[in-house]
Design a protein around this motif. Structure first.
Motif, PDB file in Angstrom:
ATOM      1  N   LEU A 112       0.846  -1.190   0.000  1.00  0.00           N
ATOM      2  CA  LEU A 112       0.000   0.000   0.000  1.00  0.00           C
ATOM      3  C   LEU A 112       0.882   1.240   0.000  1.00  0.00           C
ATOM      4  CD1 LEU A 112      -2.439  -1.156   2.817  1.00  0.00           C
ATOM      5  CD2 LEU A 112      -2.885  -1.194   0.357  1.00  0.00           C
ATOM      6  N   ALA A 113       0.724   2.073  -1.010  1.00  0.00           N
ATOM      7  CA  ALA A 113       1.472   3.324  -1.099  1.00  0.00           C
ATOM      8  C   ALA A 113       0.521   4.483  -0.841  1.00  0.00           C
ATOM      9  CB  ALA A 113       2.113   3.467  -2.471  1.00  0.00           C
ATOM     10  N   PHE A 114       1.038   5.533  -0.215  1.00  0.00           N
ATOM     11  CA  PHE A 114       0.236   6.696   0.140  1.00  0.00           C
ATOM     12  C   PHE A 114       0.910   7.970  -0.336  1.00  0.00           C
ATOM     13  CE2 PHE A 114      -0.787   3.398   3.133  1.00  0.00           C
ATOM     14  CZ  PHE A 114      -2.141   3.512   3.318  1.00  0.00           C
ATOM     15  N   ARG A 115       0.090   8.928  -0.754  1.00  0.00           N
ATOM     16  CA  ARG A 115       0.568  10.287  -1.038  1.00  0.00           C
ATOM     17  C   ARG A 115       0.068  11.162   0.106  1.00  0.00           C
ATOM     18  NH1 ARG A 115       2.019  12.807  -5.483  1.00  0.00           N
ATOM     19  NH2 ARG A 115       0.861  11.508  -6.927  1.00  0.00           N
ATOM     20  N   LEU A 116       0.967  11.969   0.642  1.00  0.00           N
ATOM     21  CA  LEU A 116       0.603  12.904   1.706  1.00  0.00           C
ATOM     22  C   LEU A 116       0.224  14.253   1.110  1.00  0.00           C
ATOM     23  CD1 LEU A 116       3.407  12.131   4.327  1.00  0.00           C
ATOM     24  CD2 LEU A 116       1.230  10.953   3.924  1.00  0.00           C
ATOM     25  N   THR A 123       5.381   3.994   1.426  1.00  0.00           N
ATOM     26  CA  THR A 123       4.792   2.665   1.341  1.00  0.00           C
ATOM     27  C   THR A 123       4.657   2.139   2.759  1.00  0.00           C
ATOM     28  OG1 THR A 123       5.803   2.294  -0.811  1.00  0.00           O
ATOM     29  CG2 THR A 123       5.029   0.350   0.370  1.00  0.00           C
ATOM     30  N   ALA A 124       3.444   1.779   3.159  1.00  0.00           N
ATOM     31  CA  ALA A 124       3.220   1.251   4.503  1.00  0.00           C
ATOM     32  C   ALA A 124       3.986  -0.050   4.665  1.00  0.00           C
ATOM     33  CB  ALA A 124       1.726   1.024   4.746  1.00  0.00           C
ATOM     34  N   GLY A 125       4.446  -0.293   5.883  1.00  0.00           N
ATOM     35  CA  GLY A 125       5.196  -1.502   6.200  1.00  0.00           C
ATOM     36  C   GLY A 125       5.834  -1.346   7.557  1.00  0.00           C
ATOM     37  N   PRO A 126       6.812  -2.157   7.872  1.00  0.00           N
ATOM     38  CA  PRO A 126       7.435  -2.083   9.196  1.00  0.00           C
ATOM     39  C   PRO A 126       7.974  -0.690   9.550  1.00  0.00           C
ATOM     40  CG  PRO A 126       8.098  -4.091   8.075  1.00  0.00           C
ATOM     41  CD  PRO A 126       7.334  -3.265   7.074  1.00  0.00           C
ATOM     42  N   GLY A 127       8.518   0.037   8.589  1.00  0.00           N
ATOM     43  CA  GLY A 127       9.049   1.375   8.859  1.00  0.00           C
ATOM     44  C   GLY A 127       8.011   2.479   8.797  1.00  0.00           C
ATOM     45  N   HIS A 128       6.863   2.182   8.248  1.00  0.00           N
ATOM     46  CA  HIS A 128       5.771   3.150   8.106  1.00  0.00           C
ATOM     47  C   HIS A 128       4.478   2.443   8.498  1.00  0.00           C
ATOM     48  CE1 HIS A 128       8.380   6.086   6.193  1.00  0.00           C
ATOM     49  NE2 HIS A 128       8.811   5.134   5.395  1.00  0.00           N
ATOM     50  N   ALA A 162     -10.624   0.060   4.653  1.00  0.00           N
ATOM     51  CA  ALA A 162     -11.650  -0.777   5.272  1.00  0.00           C
ATOM     52  C   ALA A 162     -12.221  -1.773   4.266  1.00  0.00           C
ATOM     53  CB  ALA A 162     -12.761   0.105   5.851  1.00  0.00           C
ATOM     54  N   GLU A 163     -12.404  -1.349   3.028  1.00  0.00           N
ATOM     55  CA  GLU A 163     -12.924  -2.258   2.000  1.00  0.00           C
ATOM     56  C   GLU A 163     -11.953  -3.414   1.758  1.00  0.00           C
ATOM     57  OE1 GLU A 163     -14.170  -2.233  -2.696  1.00  0.00           O
ATOM     58  OE2 GLU A 163     -14.297  -0.357  -1.576  1.00  0.00           O
ATOM     59  N   ILE A 164     -10.661  -3.096   1.690  1.00  0.00           N
ATOM     60  CA  ILE A 164      -9.655  -4.154   1.517  1.00  0.00           C
ATOM     61  C   ILE A 164      -9.698  -5.112   2.709  1.00  0.00           C
ATOM     62  CG2 ILE A 164      -7.165  -4.626   1.469  1.00  0.00           C
ATOM     63  CD1 ILE A 164      -6.882  -1.930  -0.096  1.00  0.00           C
ATOM     64  N   ALA A 165      -9.758  -4.557   3.914  1.00  0.00           N
ATOM     65  CA  ALA A 165      -9.760  -5.380   5.128  1.00  0.00           C
ATOM     66  C   ALA A 165     -10.982  -6.289   5.194  1.00  0.00           C
ATOM     67  CB  ALA A 165      -9.695  -4.481   6.360  1.00  0.00           C
ATOM     68  N   LEU A 166     -12.109  -5.797   4.780  1.00  0.00           N
ATOM     69  CA  LEU A 166     -13.334  -6.593   4.866  1.00  0.00           C
ATOM     70  C   LEU A 166     -13.425  -7.658   3.783  1.00  0.00           C
ATOM     71  CD1 LEU A 166     -15.845  -3.777   5.841  1.00  0.00           C
ATOM     72  CD2 LEU A 166     -14.897  -5.571   7.328  1.00  0.00           C
ATOM     73  N   THR A 167     -12.728  -7.469   2.677  1.00  0.00           N
ATOM     74  CA  THR A 167     -12.799  -8.447   1.593  1.00  0.00           C
ATOM     75  C   THR A 167     -11.670  -9.466   1.613  1.00  0.00           C
ATOM     76  OG1 THR A 167     -11.630  -6.982   0.071  1.00  0.00           O
ATOM     77  CG2 THR A 167     -14.043  -6.895   0.058  1.00  0.00           C
ATOM     78  N   ASN A 168     -10.608  -9.231   2.408  1.00  0.00           N
ATOM     79  CA  ASN A 168      -9.489 -10.178   2.359  1.00  0.00           C
ATOM     80  C   ASN A 168      -9.641 -11.353   3.318  1.00  0.00           C
ATOM     81  OD1 ASN A 168      -8.612  -9.337   4.883  1.00  0.00           O
ATOM     82  ND2 ASN A 168      -6.873  -8.176   4.114  1.00  0.00           N
ATOM     83  N   GLY A 169     -10.678 -11.340   4.160  1.00  0.00           N
ATOM     84  CA  GLY A 169     -10.972 -12.486   5.011  1.00  0.00           C
ATOM     85  C   GLY A 169     -10.095 -12.636   6.235  1.00  0.00           C
ATOM     86  N   SER A 170      -9.293 -11.653   6.571  1.00  0.00           N
ATOM     87  CA  SER A 170      -8.436 -11.774   7.751  1.00  0.00           C
ATOM     88  C   SER A 170      -9.253 -11.606   9.029  1.00  0.00           C
ATOM     89  CB  SER A 170      -7.311 -10.736   7.705  1.00  0.00           C
ATOM     90  OG  SER A 170      -7.837  -9.428   7.721  1.00  0.00           O
ATOM     91  N   PRO A 172      -8.321 -10.590  12.994  1.00  0.00           N
ATOM     92  CA  PRO A 172      -9.295  -9.528  12.823  1.00  0.00           C
ATOM     93  C   PRO A 172      -9.143  -8.867  11.452  1.00  0.00           C
ATOM     94  CG  PRO A 172      -7.442  -8.723  14.123  1.00  0.00           C
ATOM     95  CD  PRO A 172      -7.204 -10.196  13.884  1.00  0.00           C
ATOM     96  N   PRO A 173     -10.157  -8.085  11.053  1.00  0.00           N
ATOM     97  CA  PRO A 173     -10.040  -7.387   9.771  1.00  0.00           C
ATOM     98  C   PRO A 173      -8.814  -6.473   9.762  1.00  0.00           C
ATOM     99  CG  PRO A 173     -12.284  -7.258  10.592  1.00  0.00           C
ATOM    100  CD  PRO A 173     -11.443  -7.831  11.700  1.00  0.00           C
ATOM    101  N   GLY A 174      -8.065  -6.532   8.689  1.00  0.00           N
ATOM    102  CA  GLY A 174      -6.870  -5.703   8.581  1.00  0.00           C
ATOM    103  C   GLY A 174      -6.323  -5.752   7.173  1.00  0.00           C
ATOM    104  N   VAL A 175      -5.173  -5.123   7.003  1.00  0.00           N
ATOM    105  CA  VAL A 175      -4.517  -5.052   5.698  1.00  0.00           C
ATOM    106  C   VAL A 175      -3.053  -5.441   5.841  1.00  0.00           C
ATOM    107  CG1 VAL A 175      -6.077  -3.291   4.768  1.00  0.00           C
ATOM    108  CG2 VAL A 175      -3.994  -2.577   5.962  1.00  0.00           C
ATOM    109  N   TRP A 176      -2.514  -5.971   4.758  1.00  0.00           N
ATOM    110  CA  TRP A 176      -1.092  -6.289   4.664  1.00  0.00           C
ATOM    111  C   TRP A 176      -0.412  -5.222   3.813  1.00  0.00           C
ATOM    112  CZ3 TRP A 176       1.457 -10.263   7.019  1.00  0.00           C
ATOM    113  CH2 TRP A 176       0.686 -11.284   7.573  1.00  0.00           C
ATOM    114  N   SER A 177       0.842  -4.920   4.147  1.00  0.00           N
ATOM    115  CA  SER A 177       1.661  -4.084   3.284  1.00  0.00           C
ATOM    116  C   SER A 177       3.124  -4.344   3.603  1.00  0.00           C
ATOM    117  CB  SER A 177       1.345  -2.594   3.468  1.00  0.00           C
ATOM    118  OG  SER A 177       2.070  -1.827   2.517  1.00  0.00           O
ATOM    119  N   ASN A 178       3.892  -4.649   2.579  1.00  0.00           N
ATOM    120  CA  ASN A 178       5.327  -4.931   2.729  1.00  0.00           C
ATOM    121  C   ASN A 178       5.613  -5.980   3.789  1.00  0.00           C
ATOM    122  OD1 ASN A 178       6.515  -3.492   0.706  1.00  0.00           O
ATOM    123  ND2 ASN A 178       7.118  -1.765   1.976  1.00  0.00           N
ATOM    124  N   GLY A 179       4.775  -7.012   3.850  1.00  0.00           N
ATOM    125  CA  GLY A 179       4.995  -8.110   4.770  1.00  0.00           C
ATOM    126  C   GLY A 179       4.529  -7.886   6.190  1.00  0.00           C
ATOM    127  N   ALA A 180       3.923  -6.747   6.476  1.00  0.00           N
ATOM    128  CA  ALA A 180       3.418  -6.460   7.829  1.00  0.00           C
ATOM    129  C   ALA A 180       1.890  -6.418   7.799  1.00  0.00           C
ATOM    130  CB  ALA A 180       3.959  -5.123   8.334  1.00  0.00           C
TER     131      ALA A 180
END
Length: 188
Positions: A112-116, A123-128, A162-170, A172-180
């Motif tokens: 997941l990449a973000f523009r501020l 890119t979200a992950g362990p450092g972000h 939230a849409e990604i979290a609800l559709t990925n079946g995890s 608790p609901p959540g998202v993955w990015s860069n292995g985190a």
């Protein structure tokens, strides 16, 4: 000469976003320790708009410049710091706002990449890391930017998460990015 406009996030691959983020060098504000000089008369509103003496700063390059010398002190205060001065700045919530997101991949391979609002790309992950707080007015999502500075994730971007979290079946609901993995529930 004006700064070139930031590239369109949707047209970039995550590899290109990571490269651009790496190329964006910041001043070493953590090594500058000047005497405190007072108040900058600046404020960053909850919606990410920067103000000086009560008026919005309308020039995006100025906001970008100030954002590069922003630092969070050990006591939680925010300051603008240069090698020769340190000035307080009021921050209503978070100093940055994540205004756009791009997702690539699925499940644990997702990135997941973000523009501020300042044009920075992360890119979200362990450092972000992503974190979520529950407040009276609803969930408040944040992205760690650097050295204790965070971005409040804009509501439309949060809905995408939230849409990604609800559709990925995890659970608790959540998202993955860069292995985190980042649960969308508030952390205790």
């Amino acid at each position: 000469m004006p700064a070139p406009p930031p590239p369109d996030l949707a047209s970039l691959s995550l590899a290109e976003i990571a490269r651009l983020a790496e190329e964006d060098r910041l001043p070493p504000v953590e090594s500058w320790n000047p005497a405190h000089c007072g108040d900058s008369e600046m404020r960053i509103a909850r919606d990410g708009i920067w103000y000086h003496q009560g008026s919005p700063i309308g020039r995006a390059p100025m906001v970008r410049l100030f954002s590069t010398i922003l630092r969070r002190e050990p006591d939680g205060r925010f300051v603008l710091v240069t090698p020769v001065e340190k000035l307080d700045i009021e921050v209503e919530d978070a100093p940055f706002t994540a205004v756009e997101m791009k997702a690539e991949g699925e499940g644990e391979a997702m990135k997941l990449a973000f523009r501020l609002n300042t044009g920075d790309l992360l890119t979200a992950g362990p450092g972000h890391a992503l974190r979520f707080e529950e407040r009276e007015d609803g969930p408040r999502p944040y992205l760690h930017v650097r050295r204790g500075l965070e971005a409040l994730i804009a509501r439309p971007v949060y809905y995408e998460l939230a849409e990604i979290a609800l559709t990925n079946g995890s659970a608790p609901p959540g998202v993955w990015s860069n292995g985190a993995f980042f649960a969308l529930e508030p952390q205790a």
